[in-house]
Enzyme design. Structure first.
Site, short mmCIF file in Angstrom:
data_model
loop_
_atom_site.label_atom_id
_atom_site.label_comp_id
_atom_site.label_asym_id
_atom_site.label_seq_id
_atom_site.Cartn_x
_atom_site.Cartn_y
_atom_site.Cartn_z
N ASP A 30 9.65 -3.46 0.55
CA ASP A 30 8.47 -2.94 -0.14
C ASP A 30 8.12 -3.88 -1.30
O ASP A 30 9.00 -4.35 -2.03
CB ASP A 30 8.74 -1.52 -0.67
CG ASP A 30 7.47 -0.81 -1.07
OD1 ASP A 30 7.09 0.16 -0.39
OD2 ASP A 30 6.84 -1.23 -2.08
N ILE A 31 6.86 -4.15 -1.48
CA ILE A 31 6.41 -5.09 -2.52
C ILE A 31 6.61 -4.53 -3.93
O ILE A 31 6.78 -5.29 -4.88
CB ILE A 31 4.94 -5.50 -2.26
CG1 ILE A 31 4.61 -6.84 -2.88
CG2 ILE A 31 3.95 -4.44 -2.72
CD1 ILE A 31 3.29 -7.44 -2.41
N ASN A 89 5.28 9.61 4.00
CA ASN A 89 4.15 10.26 3.34
C ASN A 89 3.04 10.48 4.36
O ASN A 89 2.81 9.63 5.23
CB ASN A 89 3.63 9.38 2.20
CG ASN A 89 4.59 9.34 1.03
OD1 ASN A 89 5.19 10.36 0.66
ND2 ASN A 89 4.78 8.17 0.44
N HIS A 102 4.59 4.60 8.44
CA HIS A 102 5.79 3.86 8.05
C HIS A 102 6.83 4.80 7.48
O HIS A 102 6.50 5.82 6.90
CB HIS A 102 5.45 2.76 7.03
CG HIS A 102 4.69 3.26 5.84
ND1 HIS A 102 3.33 3.53 5.89
CD2 HIS A 102 5.07 3.57 4.58
CE1 HIS A 102 2.92 3.96 4.71
NE2 HIS A 102 3.96 4.01 3.89
N HIS A 104 9.85 4.98 4.67
CA HIS A 104 10.49 4.34 3.52
C HIS A 104 11.99 4.56 3.67
O HIS A 104 12.42 5.70 3.92
CB HIS A 104 10.06 5.01 2.21
CG HIS A 104 8.61 4.84 1.86
ND1 HIS A 104 8.17 3.99 0.87
CD2 HIS A 104 7.50 5.43 2.37
CE1 HIS A 104 6.85 4.06 0.77
NE2 HIS A 104 6.41 4.94 1.67
P1 5GP Z 1 2.79 4.99 1.08
O1 5GP Z 1 2.44 5.55 -0.26
O2 5GP Z 1 1.58 4.68 1.91
O3 5GP Z 1 3.80 5.84 1.80
O4 5GP Z 1 3.55 3.64 0.79
C1 5GP Z 1 2.99 2.39 0.94
C2 5GP Z 1 4.01 1.40 0.40
O5 5GP Z 1 3.58 0.09 0.77
C3 5GP Z 1 4.14 1.42 -1.12
O6 5GP Z 1 5.49 1.71 -1.48
C4 5GP Z 1 3.70 0.03 -1.54
O7 5GP Z 1 4.47 -0.51 -2.60
C5 5GP Z 1 3.87 -0.79 -0.27
N1 5GP Z 1 2.95 -1.89 -0.14
C6 5GP Z 1 1.60 -1.88 -0.43
N2 5GP Z 1 1.05 -3.08 -0.16
C7 5GP Z 1 2.06 -3.86 0.31
C8 5GP Z 1 2.11 -5.23 0.73
O8 5GP Z 1 1.11 -5.96 0.77
N3 5GP Z 1 3.32 -5.70 1.12
C9 5GP Z 1 4.45 -4.92 1.11
N4 5GP Z 1 5.60 -5.49 1.50
N5 5GP Z 1 4.44 -3.63 0.71
C10 5GP Z 1 3.25 -3.12 0.31
#
Ligand code: 5GP
Ligand code: ZN
Length: 115
Positions: A30-31, A89, A102, A104
């Site tokens: 995760d970034i 989520n 996805h 986590h």
């Molecule tokens: P969500 O809130 O959709 O479950 O989580 C999305 C996750 O993707 C977040 O934890 C966010 O930090 C991560 N994320 C967003 N943009 C990028 C990206 O460009 N690269 C990577 N590796 N992770 C990302």
């Protein structure tokens, strides 16, 4: 999906620290990690949310394979014994930011109930 960040990572159009891949799944760091271990486990196929999975055998296989990759990575990154959380989520109230399904994988520190 043209504007999907995770499709871009899957296609190699956006860089990511890839730690696992097979023909249907890719996993990367995760970034913006919220724990020492924070990996994202992503189907290559664009599926927007958990609501978009069906009860077809393809989707059943996919969701179990995603969980098995989480289990494998937990062991590889040595959080299987200490403990970890696998989180999905779905939609706005959960805080879903990327509308490409996805998991986590979180660990490496004690995790509060909400994270
Ligand atoms: P969500 O809130 O959709 O479950 O989580 C999305 C996750 O993707 C977040 O934890 C966010 O930090 C991560 N994320 C967003 N943009 C990028 C990206 O460009 N690269 C990577 N590796 N992770 C990302
Ligand atoms: Zn996508």
């Amino acid at each position: 999906m043209q504007d999907c960040i995770f499709c871009k990572i899957v296609n190699g159009d956006l860089p990511a620290k890839i730690i696992y891949q097979d023909e249907e799944i890719i996993a990367f760091d995760d970034i913006h990690p919220i724990a020492p271990i924070h990996k994202l486990i992503v189907p290559r196929k664009h599926i927007a949310t958990l609501n978009d999975l069906s009860s077809s055998s393809n989707d059943k296989n996919l969701i179990s394979n995603l969980m098995l990759v989480a289990q494998k990575l937990a062991s590889e990154f040595n959080i299987d014994k200490s403990g970890y959380r696998v989180l999905v989520n779905c939609n706005k109230d959960s805080g879903q930011l990327i509308y490409h399904l996805h998991l986590h994988l979180l660990g490496g520190r004690p995790l509060a109930f909400a994270c």
